[in-house]
Design a protein around this motif. Sequence first.
Motif, PDB file in Angstrom:
ATOM      1  N   TYR A   1     -48.289   5.434 -16.711  1.00  0.00           N
ATOM      2  CA  TYR A   1     -48.756   5.530 -15.334  1.00  0.00           C
ATOM      3  C   TYR A   1     -50.273   5.320 -15.263  1.00  0.00           C
ATOM      4  O   TYR A   1     -50.768   4.524 -14.468  1.00  0.00           O
ATOM      5  N   MET A   2     -51.016   6.027 -16.120  1.00  0.00           N
ATOM      6  CA  MET A   2     -52.473   5.915 -16.078  1.00  0.00           C
ATOM      7  C   MET A   2     -52.941   4.522 -16.471  1.00  0.00           C
ATOM      8  O   MET A   2     -53.923   4.029 -15.921  1.00  0.00           O
ATOM      9  N   GLN A   3     -52.257   3.865 -17.407  1.00  0.00           N
ATOM     10  CA  GLN A   3     -52.651   2.497 -17.764  1.00  0.00           C
ATOM     11  C   GLN A   3     -52.454   1.574 -16.566  1.00  0.00           C
ATOM     12  O   GLN A   3     -53.316   0.751 -16.257  1.00  0.00           O
ATOM     13  N   ARG A   4     -51.338   1.734 -15.875  1.00  0.00           N
ATOM     14  CA  ARG A   4     -51.078   0.926 -14.680  1.00  0.00           C
ATOM     15  C   ARG A   4     -52.124   1.208 -13.604  1.00  0.00           C
ATOM     16  O   ARG A   4     -52.656   0.293 -12.976  1.00  0.00           O
ATOM     17  N   VAL A   5     -52.429   2.490 -13.418  1.00  0.00           N
ATOM     18  CA  VAL A   5     -53.437   2.884 -12.424  1.00  0.00           C
ATOM     19  C   VAL A   5     -54.778   2.235 -12.754  1.00  0.00           C
ATOM     20  O   VAL A   5     -55.442   1.676 -11.877  1.00  0.00           O
ATOM     21  N   GLN A   6     -55.168   2.295 -14.003  1.00  0.00           N
ATOM     22  CA  GLN A   6     -56.465   1.723 -14.399  1.00  0.00           C
ATOM     23  C   GLN A   6     -56.499   0.218 -14.207  1.00  0.00           C
ATOM     24  O   GLN A   6     -57.513  -0.333 -13.762  1.00  0.00           O
ATOM     25  N   ASN A   7     -55.392  -0.456 -14.529  1.00  0.00           N
ATOM     26  CA  ASN A   7     -55.343  -1.904 -14.328  1.00  0.00           C
ATOM     27  C   ASN A   7     -55.510  -2.240 -12.855  1.00  0.00           C
ATOM     28  O   ASN A   7     -56.243  -3.172 -12.495  1.00  0.00           O
TER      29      ASN A   7
END
Length: 194
Positions: free
Chosen positions: A37-43
Motif C-alpha cells: 500500500y505504501m509503495q503504491r501511495v508513494q508512487n
Amino acid sequence: MGWAFSRISSAACLAVFAACFAVISAGGARAESPAVYMQRVQNELMVAQKSGGVAQFAQVLRSHMDVPSIGLTALGPHARTLPKSERPAYYNGMINFIAKYAAKEAPKYMVRSAVVTGQGPGDHGGTNVDTRITLVSGESYDIRWLVMKSGSTYKVRDAQVVGFWMTAFLDDLFQNYISENGNNPRALVLALSR
C-alpha cells in the motif's frame, strides 16, 4: 496562517511534507499489505507532487489521513473543550493548513525515488512501514510510516523523519497557539479557517 509557518523548523517542514507524502493515494488498500500500500501511495505521490496544488493535497489528506485521531491528539488537553459540533470545521482547517504548507514546501523536496525497505509485524497499534526517500538533490532520508487498518483500507496515523514524529510537531504547534490565545481552542479553529 503566518503564525504557524514561522514556528516550524526545517526538520518539521520535512516531517509535515512526509506526512502528506504518506497519505496521498487514489484508492483503498484492496487487500494489500501495508508495505505494498505504501509503495503504491508513494508512487502516486510522486505524480501528485508535480502538480503541487493545494486542492490536490487537501483532497488526498481528507481521504487517507487518520484525521480525527491526529486532530484530537494535536489539541491535547484542549480537545475536551472543543464542542463536537465544531470539530468538522477544525478538521477542515487542519487539513487545509497542512495542504497549503505541503504545496508551498513540496518544490524544495522534489522526490526522485521512494522505495519501501521493510514492514514491521503490526499489532493493534498499527504497522510501521520503512521507506528510503531520495530527493532530486541526491539527499536521502529514511522515513517510518505508522499505518492503521481502517475497515477494508488503511489510514496513515503518523510519519517519522530525522528521528521526529510529525504529529509531535503538530501537537506542539497547535497547543502552543491555543495556550497563547486564552486556552481557547476556538481561536485555533478561527486561525486555521483563514
